[in-house]
Design a protein around this motif. Structure first.
Motif, mmCIF file in Angstrom:
data_model
loop_
_atom_site.group_PDB
_atom_site.id
_atom_site.type_symbol
_atom_site.label_atom_id
_atom_site.label_comp_id
_atom_site.label_asym_id
_atom_site.label_seq_id
_atom_site.Cartn_x
_atom_site.Cartn_y
_atom_site.Cartn_z
ATOM 1 N N ARG A 72 0.853 -1.185 0.000
ATOM 2 C CA ARG A 72 0.000 0.000 0.000
ATOM 3 C C ARG A 72 0.887 1.232 0.000
ATOM 4 N NH1 ARG A 72 -5.031 -0.079 2.708
ATOM 5 N NH2 ARG A 72 -4.734 2.182 2.822
ATOM 6 N N LYS A 73 0.925 1.931 -1.142
ATOM 7 C CA LYS A 73 1.823 3.070 -1.278
ATOM 8 C C LYS A 73 1.504 4.183 -0.267
ATOM 9 C CE LYS A 73 2.060 2.251 -6.284
ATOM 10 N NZ LYS A 73 3.150 1.291 -6.274
ATOM 11 N N ASP A 74 0.230 4.356 0.057
ATOM 12 C CA ASP A 74 -0.133 5.402 1.020
ATOM 13 C C ASP A 74 0.355 5.051 2.422
ATOM 14 O OD1 ASP A 74 -1.992 3.285 0.825
ATOM 15 O OD2 ASP A 74 -3.565 4.460 1.788
ATOM 16 N N LEU A 79 4.751 5.275 6.962
ATOM 17 C CA LEU A 79 5.823 4.632 7.710
ATOM 18 C C LEU A 79 7.167 5.307 7.441
ATOM 19 C CD1 LEU A 79 4.877 0.861 7.348
ATOM 20 C CD2 LEU A 79 4.642 2.302 9.373
ATOM 21 N N LEU A 80 7.400 5.707 6.198
ATOM 22 C CA LEU A 80 8.648 6.399 5.867
ATOM 23 C C LEU A 80 8.722 7.755 6.570
ATOM 24 C CD1 LEU A 80 8.914 5.590 2.048
ATOM 25 C CD2 LEU A 80 10.301 4.632 3.901
ATOM 26 N N GLU A 81 7.634 8.494 6.536
ATOM 27 C CA GLU A 81 7.602 9.798 7.208
ATOM 28 C C GLU A 81 7.805 9.617 8.711
ATOM 29 O OE1 GLU A 81 4.637 12.372 4.300
ATOM 30 O OE2 GLU A 81 3.760 11.063 5.816
ATOM 31 N N ARG A 82 7.204 8.575 9.255
ATOM 32 C CA ARG A 82 7.340 8.274 10.685
ATOM 33 C C ARG A 82 8.792 8.010 11.052
ATOM 34 N NH1 ARG A 82 6.963 3.209 13.326
ATOM 35 N NH2 ARG A 82 6.247 3.343 15.502
ATOM 36 N N ALA A 83 9.547 7.416 10.112
ATOM 37 C CA ALA A 83 10.955 7.096 10.362
ATOM 38 C C ALA A 83 11.892 8.228 9.962
ATOM 39 C CB ALA A 83 11.329 5.827 9.595
ATOM 40 N N GLY A 84 11.331 9.345 9.481
ATOM 41 C CA GLY A 84 12.154 10.479 9.097
ATOM 42 C C GLY A 84 12.812 10.339 7.746
ATOM 43 N N VAL A 85 12.284 9.445 6.898
ATOM 44 C CA VAL A 85 12.821 9.262 5.549
ATOM 45 C C VAL A 85 12.072 10.192 4.596
ATOM 46 C CG1 VAL A 85 13.157 7.637 3.655
ATOM 47 C CG2 VAL A 85 13.446 6.872 6.017
ATOM 48 N N GLN A 86 12.807 10.940 3.792
ATOM 49 C CA GLN A 86 12.198 11.927 2.901
ATOM 50 C C GLN A 86 11.425 11.274 1.754
ATOM 51 O OE1 GLN A 86 13.555 16.145 1.098
ATOM 52 N NE2 GLN A 86 14.905 14.476 0.518
ATOM 53 N N VAL A 87 10.186 11.714 1.569
ATOM 54 C CA VAL A 87 9.356 11.282 0.450
ATOM 55 C C VAL A 87 8.912 12.521 -0.321
ATOM 56 C CG1 VAL A 87 8.546 9.204 1.616
ATOM 57 C CG2 VAL A 87 7.244 11.328 1.852
ATOM 58 N N ALA A 267 14.980 3.214 4.801
ATOM 59 C CA ALA A 267 13.637 3.111 4.237
ATOM 60 C C ALA A 267 13.066 1.702 4.421
ATOM 61 C CB ALA A 267 13.669 3.482 2.758
ATOM 62 N N VAL A 268 13.888 0.697 4.171
ATOM 63 C CA VAL A 268 13.426 -0.685 4.353
ATOM 64 C C VAL A 268 13.210 -0.975 5.833
ATOM 65 C CG1 VAL A 268 13.974 -3.124 3.982
ATOM 66 C CG2 VAL A 268 14.565 -1.427 2.237
ATOM 67 N N ALA A 269 14.095 -0.470 6.683
ATOM 68 C CA ALA A 269 13.964 -0.684 8.129
ATOM 69 C C ALA A 269 12.699 -0.033 8.685
ATOM 70 C CB ALA A 269 15.197 -0.138 8.849
ATOM 71 N N ALA A 270 12.164 0.941 7.967
ATOM 72 C CA ALA A 270 10.936 1.612 8.416
ATOM 73 C C ALA A 270 9.729 0.692 8.364
ATOM 74 C CB ALA A 270 10.682 2.856 7.565
ATOM 75 N N PRO A 290 24.475 14.666 0.178
ATOM 76 C CA PRO A 290 23.945 13.478 -0.486
ATOM 77 C C PRO A 290 22.736 12.874 0.216
ATOM 78 C CG PRO A 290 26.335 13.383 -0.395
ATOM 79 C CD PRO A 290 25.926 14.550 0.444
ATOM 80 N N ALA A 291 22.755 12.855 1.553
ATOM 81 C CA ALA A 291 21.641 12.260 2.295
ATOM 82 C C ALA A 291 20.354 13.055 2.088
ATOM 83 C CB ALA A 291 21.984 12.182 3.782
ATOM 84 N N ARG A 292 20.461 14.395 2.065
ATOM 85 C CA ARG A 292 19.274 15.231 1.898
ATOM 86 C C ARG A 292 18.823 15.298 0.446
ATOM 87 N NH1 ARG A 292 19.708 20.878 4.790
ATOM 88 N NH2 ARG A 292 17.502 20.782 4.238
ATOM 89 N N ALA A 293 19.707 14.857 -0.460
ATOM 90 C CA ALA A 293 19.359 14.880 -1.880
ATOM 91 C C ALA A 293 18.466 13.724 -2.276
ATOM 92 C CB ALA A 293 20.636 14.847 -2.717
ATOM 93 N N VAL A 294 18.286 12.754 -1.376
ATOM 94 C CA VAL A 294 17.551 11.526 -1.688
ATOM 95 C C VAL A 294 16.079 11.654 -1.329
ATOM 96 C CG1 VAL A 294 17.426 9.040 -1.325
ATOM 97 C CG2 VAL A 294 19.627 10.202 -1.200
ATOM 98 N N CYS A 295 15.237 11.267 -2.264
ATOM 99 C CA CYS A 295 13.797 11.187 -2.028
ATOM 100 C C CYS A 295 13.369 9.769 -2.370
ATOM 101 C CB CYS A 295 13.058 12.202 -2.891
ATOM 102 S SG CYS A 295 11.263 12.067 -2.791
ATOM 103 N N VAL A 296 12.724 9.078 -1.445
ATOM 104 C CA VAL A 296 12.253 7.711 -1.691
ATOM 105 C C VAL A 296 10.913 7.765 -2.405
ATOM 106 C CG1 VAL A 296 11.517 5.544 -0.633
ATOM 107 C CG2 VAL A 296 13.507 6.761 0.267
ATOM 108 N N LEU A 297 10.857 7.135 -3.570
ATOM 109 C CA LEU A 297 9.640 7.126 -4.379
ATOM 110 C C LEU A 297 8.750 5.941 -4.055
ATOM 111 C CD1 LEU A 297 11.218 8.013 -7.855
ATOM 112 C CD2 LEU A 297 10.286 9.585 -6.126
ATOM 113 N N GLU A 298 9.342 4.752 -3.991
ATOM 114 C CA GLU A 298 8.568 3.535 -3.739
ATOM 115 C C GLU A 298 9.444 2.478 -3.104
ATOM 116 O OE1 GLU A 298 6.238 1.745 -6.763
ATOM 117 O OE2 GLU A 298 5.400 3.613 -7.498
ATOM 118 N N ILE A 299 8.784 1.507 -2.467
ATOM 119 C CA ILE A 299 9.467 0.325 -1.958
ATOM 120 C C ILE A 299 8.785 -0.892 -2.561
ATOM 121 C CG2 ILE A 299 9.983 -1.077 0.078
ATOM 122 C CD1 ILE A 299 10.323 1.433 1.670
#
Length: 344
Positions: A72-74, A79-87, A267-270, A290-299
């Protein structure tokens, strides 16, 4: 028990009845002395050291709950936002009116995709006009339940394979395209490219298909499949870079900065319980960190691994071995814990 194919020719022959990813993993299991029993095109059991290890495509020990969340992409976004991963900025829209509201809020070209689904089906990229918005919403919402609306992010797209908390392979992703030679039509260039893809075990089942979406993209560029491109001119047939939609594969495992790889691991650990995943990311070179340049699109919980073994450009990576060894170690640990827990 059928032994793993020893050559590319025998691999193509085996692929008539077996899927590529499971074939590659089964081959690594057999090299370690496992007995492989095929149950279907995508499923097999590997027996070794009194262990029965089940595989469905490239997956083995992921929990059902983790796979459901990731499907479920939503929910993945949450979960990614909860873990502080940029989307990418955006969210769920359950009506065309809500899609329009997101467009006004984001003030940028949009990516509209189904709430669930894989392989790039139903995704529209670069959506801007009212007509495009309506068509993209209908295309993504065929299954009902709403669509995901996101800002189209800048940068280069990559697919990173994470197994057991480690990056084992990374591919650059480029959308389906052709390069002119000054004499061939776009249709002829597509035919020539498909001939090359047909010789690649990973891309042979992912040929470029000229459908309405391709024709529409060409029309936007004032072109058609009958157009002849000047030598060296690159024309994109689709916007999304999914391999199943004709995208190209380039091994970049040694090129991605460690900080970028760390984001994909996070992202996977999230999603607790997810042992293997293909993480689609966008990296914006204009951002210095580099870390802030990354945006996770999908898993992706069931990523095709053939692209790592047979990239169109670059070094082959034996990710099947990493998957097999991690699954074997995890199953052994699980059985040891179960026996020890029972003993107590």
């Amino acid at each position: 028990m059928n032994k793993a194919p020893a050559s590319r020719a025998s691999l193509f022959e085996a692929m008539q009845t077996r899927a590529l990813g499971p074939l590659l993993i089964a081959g690594e299991a057999e090299r370690d002395g496992a007995r492989v029993e095929w149950l279907s095109r995508y499923m097999f059991v590997a027996q070794v050291d009194d262990l029965d290890i089940l595989f469905h495509d490239s997956r083995s020990l992921d929990t059902t709950v983790a796979a459901t969340f990731a499907g479920r992409k939503d929910l993945t976004r949450k979960l990614l936002e909860r873990a502080g991963v940029q989307v990418a900025p955006g969210g769920l829209a359950k009506s065309l009116a809500q899609v329009k509201a997101w467009q006004q809020r984001l003030e940028a070209p949009l990516v509209i995709k189904p709430r669930t689904g894989t392989k790039g089906y139903g995704i529209s990229v670069g959506v801007q006009t009212p007509g495009e918005l309506k068509r993209a919403y209908r295309r993504a919402n065929r299954a009902g339940g709403g669509v995901l609306v996101e800002r189209q992010m800048a940068g280069a797209e990559y697919r990173v394979l994470v197994v057991g908390g480690e990056v084992v392979g990374a591919l650059g992703k480029d959308a389906a395209h052709v390069v002119g030679d000054g004499r061939s039509t776009i249709a002829e260039l597509i035919e020539a490219k498909n001939a090359l893809r047909a010789r690649n075990p990973h891309l042979a089942t992912r040929l470029i298909k000229v459908r309405k979406h391709v024709r529409t993209n060409l029309e936007r560029q004032q072109l058609s499949v009958e157009s002849v491109l000047p030598a060296g001119q690159k024309v994109y047939l689709r916007h999304e870079a999914n391999f199943s939609a004709g995208g190209e594969t380039l091994d970049v495992t040694d090129d991605l900065p460690a900080a970028v790889k760390a984001v994909t691991v996070a992202a996977v650990a999230a999603i607790p319980g997810l042992e293997l995943a293909g993480v689609d990311i966008m990296v914006d070179p204009a951002v210095g960190d580099p870390a802030r340049a990354v945006c996770v699109l999908e898993i992706n919980t069931n990523p095709g691994i053939g692209g790592h073994h047979f990239p169109a450009v670059g070094k082959s990576r034996n990710v099947a071995r990493a998957i097999w060894q991690h699954s074997r170690a995890m199953m052994a640990a699980r059985q040891a814990w179960r026996h020890g827990n029972t003993a107590r």
